[in-house]
Design a protein around this motif. Structure first.
Motif, short mmCIF file in Angstrom:
data_model
loop_
_atom_site.label_atom_id
_atom_site.label_comp_id
_atom_site.label_asym_id
_atom_site.label_seq_id
_atom_site.Cartn_x
_atom_site.Cartn_y
_atom_site.Cartn_z
N SER A 185 0.84 -1.21 0.00
CA SER A 185 0.00 0.00 0.00
C SER A 185 0.87 1.25 0.00
O SER A 185 0.54 2.23 -0.66
CB SER A 185 -0.97 -0.01 1.18
N ARG A 186 1.98 1.22 0.71
CA ARG A 186 2.87 2.40 0.74
C ARG A 186 3.47 2.64 -0.65
O ARG A 186 3.64 3.79 -1.07
CB ARG A 186 3.96 2.22 1.80
N ILE A 187 3.78 1.57 -1.34
CA ILE A 187 4.32 1.73 -2.70
C ILE A 187 3.23 2.29 -3.62
O ILE A 187 3.48 3.19 -4.43
CB ILE A 187 4.87 0.37 -3.21
N MET A 188 2.00 1.81 -3.47
CA MET A 188 0.90 2.31 -4.32
C MET A 188 0.56 3.77 -3.98
O MET A 188 0.01 4.49 -4.81
CB MET A 188 -0.33 1.41 -4.19
N LEU A 189 0.90 4.19 -2.76
CA LEU A 189 0.69 5.59 -2.36
C LEU A 189 1.87 6.48 -2.73
O LEU A 189 1.85 7.68 -2.44
CB LEU A 189 0.48 5.66 -0.84
N GLY A 190 2.90 5.89 -3.31
CA GLY A 190 4.09 6.68 -3.62
C GLY A 190 4.90 7.05 -2.40
O GLY A 190 5.75 7.94 -2.46
N LEU A 191 4.66 6.38 -1.27
CA LEU A 191 5.40 6.67 -0.04
C LEU A 191 6.66 5.82 0.07
O LEU A 191 7.48 6.02 0.95
CB LEU A 191 4.52 6.43 1.20
N ASP A 192 6.76 4.81 -0.78
CA ASP A 192 7.93 3.95 -0.79
C ASP A 192 8.18 3.58 -2.26
O ASP A 192 7.26 3.65 -3.09
CB ASP A 192 7.66 2.70 0.06
N ILE A 193 9.41 3.20 -2.55
CA ILE A 193 9.77 2.91 -3.93
C ILE A 193 10.14 1.44 -4.05
O ILE A 193 10.87 0.91 -3.20
CB ILE A 193 10.98 3.80 -4.35
N PRO A 194 9.60 0.74 -5.04
CA PRO A 194 9.94 -0.68 -5.16
C PRO A 194 11.41 -0.90 -5.50
O PRO A 194 12.03 -0.05 -6.15
CB PRO A 194 9.03 -1.17 -6.29
N THR A 195 11.94 -2.03 -5.06
CA THR A 195 13.31 -2.41 -5.42
C THR A 195 13.37 -2.71 -6.91
O THR A 195 14.33 -2.39 -7.59
CB THR A 195 13.73 -3.65 -4.60
N SER A 196 12.30 -3.35 -7.41
CA SER A 196 12.17 -3.52 -8.86
C SER A 196 10.69 -3.57 -9.20
O SER A 196 9.85 -3.74 -8.32
CB SER A 196 12.87 -4.79 -9.33
N GLY A 197 10.39 -3.36 -10.47
CA GLY A 197 9.00 -3.33 -10.90
C GLY A 197 8.49 -1.89 -10.94
O GLY A 197 9.23 -0.95 -10.63
N SER A 198 7.22 -1.73 -11.32
CA SER A 198 6.70 -0.38 -11.50
C SER A 198 5.22 -0.32 -11.12
O SER A 198 4.53 -1.34 -11.06
CB SER A 198 6.88 0.07 -12.95
N VAL A 199 4.77 0.89 -10.86
CA VAL A 199 3.35 1.14 -10.60
C VAL A 199 2.89 2.21 -11.58
O VAL A 199 3.53 3.26 -11.71
CB VAL A 199 3.12 1.62 -9.15
N LEU A 200 1.78 1.91 -12.28
CA LEU A 200 1.25 2.85 -13.26
C LEU A 200 -0.11 3.36 -12.79
O LEU A 200 -0.93 2.59 -12.29
CB LEU A 200 1.07 2.18 -14.62
N LEU A 201 -0.34 4.64 -12.97
CA LEU A 201 -1.66 5.23 -12.72
C LEU A 201 -2.15 5.78 -14.05
O LEU A 201 -1.45 6.58 -14.68
CB LEU A 201 -1.53 6.34 -11.67
#
Ligand SMILES: Nc1ncnc2c1ncn2[C@@H]1O[C@H](COP(=O)(O)OP(=O)(O)O)[C@@H](O)[C@H]1O
Ligand SMILES: [Mg+2]
Length: 275
Positions: free
Chosen positions: A57-73
């Motif tokens: 959830s923190r990654i989807m909120l932009g509060l944390d950054i994944p080690t690999s992979g991506s999130v698209l909005l």
């Protein structure tokens, strides 16, 4: 349904400990997780404590950054939005409204904060919007000058909800939003979230360890086990025909925990007006 947010092969590794003679140990909090949040749905995220729900959830909120992979909005990488624009579109509601609300700010200051950050609104406009939102949440406008410690847990969580909604986001990410509340107000807050869903045309990611709540409010469910996504299904399919042993165990253990509102019917208090 159209995809609003896409989590694409996301991993998040933390490095723990490590001393003079030992290397830090990697902890794979998320391991190659992919999922889609579709416009208008309630997607529940379930899994044992430590399975990676809050990290995702923190990654989807932009509060944390994944080690690999991506999130698209809306098909664009979340990093490409800029903090202000992203905050206008994706907002959090956390478990404990007491620690997520600054105790030195009044309700009005707390709720208007996203508008202050956006920087496009006069003080009068902000006040009008706060008043309007308090009305929608059925809180008296005299509450505007109250401080968090003068309110009940349910009222505080309503303030957190108001703050999340004031910028009219598309997505609200709720991490155990009712777990810290008294059972008697949990149903009220859940019902409020569901009312707001249609009024504000929201899409929810809803994290909960309470499967009765999940069954009541979610359209689809994603199951995390030790950082891996093991199953994604409609609520109906997940509860009637779980596909993995892990999901079956989760469902079975939920039945053995005494829960006041574990009945499959409407959550108690549903028809009660929100005070
Ligand atoms: N900032 C962090 N530093 C180190 N380890 C972390 C951090 N955040 C979470 N973890 C670890 O990652 C795992 C997943 O945690 P979390 O996402 O909070 O799980 P959940 O919300 O499902 O209980 C846990 O083992 C937790 O201890
Ligand atoms: Mg958590």
């Amino acid at each position: 349904m159209e995809t609003l947010m896409q989590v694409h092969n996301v991993s998040r590794t933390f490095h723990l400990g490590g001393g003079l003679f030992s290397a830090p140990q990697p902890l794979h909090a998320l391991d190659d997780v992919s999922l889609e949040l579709k416009r208008g749905e309630v997607l529940a995220l379930v899994g044992e404590s430590g399975s990676g729900k809050s990290t995702l959830s923190r990654i989807m909120l932009g509060l944390d950054i994944p080690t690999s992979g991506s999130v698209l909005l809306d098909g664009k990488p979340v990093e490409s939005f800029g903090r202000k624009a992203f905050a206008g579109l994706v907002q959090p509601i956390f478990q404990d409204p007491y620690s997520s609300l600054n105790p030195r700010k009044t309700v009005r200051q707390l709720i208007e904060m996203p508008l202050v950050v956006a920087g496009r609104y006069s003080a009068a406009e902000r006040q009008r919007k706060v008043r309007e939102l308090l009305g929608i949440l059925r809180m008296p406008s005299r509450m505007m000058s109250a401080y968090p410690n003068q309110m009940s847990g349910g009222q505080r969580q309503r303030v957190a909800i108001a703050r999340a909604l004031i910028s009219h986001p598309k997505i609200v990410i709720c991490d155990e939003p009712t777990s810290a509340l008294d059972v008697s107000v949990q149903a009220q807050v859940l019902n409020l979230l569901m009312e707001l869903r249609s009024a504000f045309q929201l899409t929810y990611l809803f994290i909960s360890h309470d499967l009765a709540v999940v069954e009541y409010i979610a359209d689809r469910v994603a199951v995390l086990e030790k950082g891996k996504l093991v199953e994604t299904a409609s609520v109906k399919d997940l509860f009637s025909a779980p596909q993995t042993d892990y999901t079956r165990q989760l469902l079975a253990s939920a039945l053995t925990i005494p829960q006041v509102d574990a009945s499959p019917g409407p959550v108690p208090g549903v028809s009660r007006p929100i005070s």
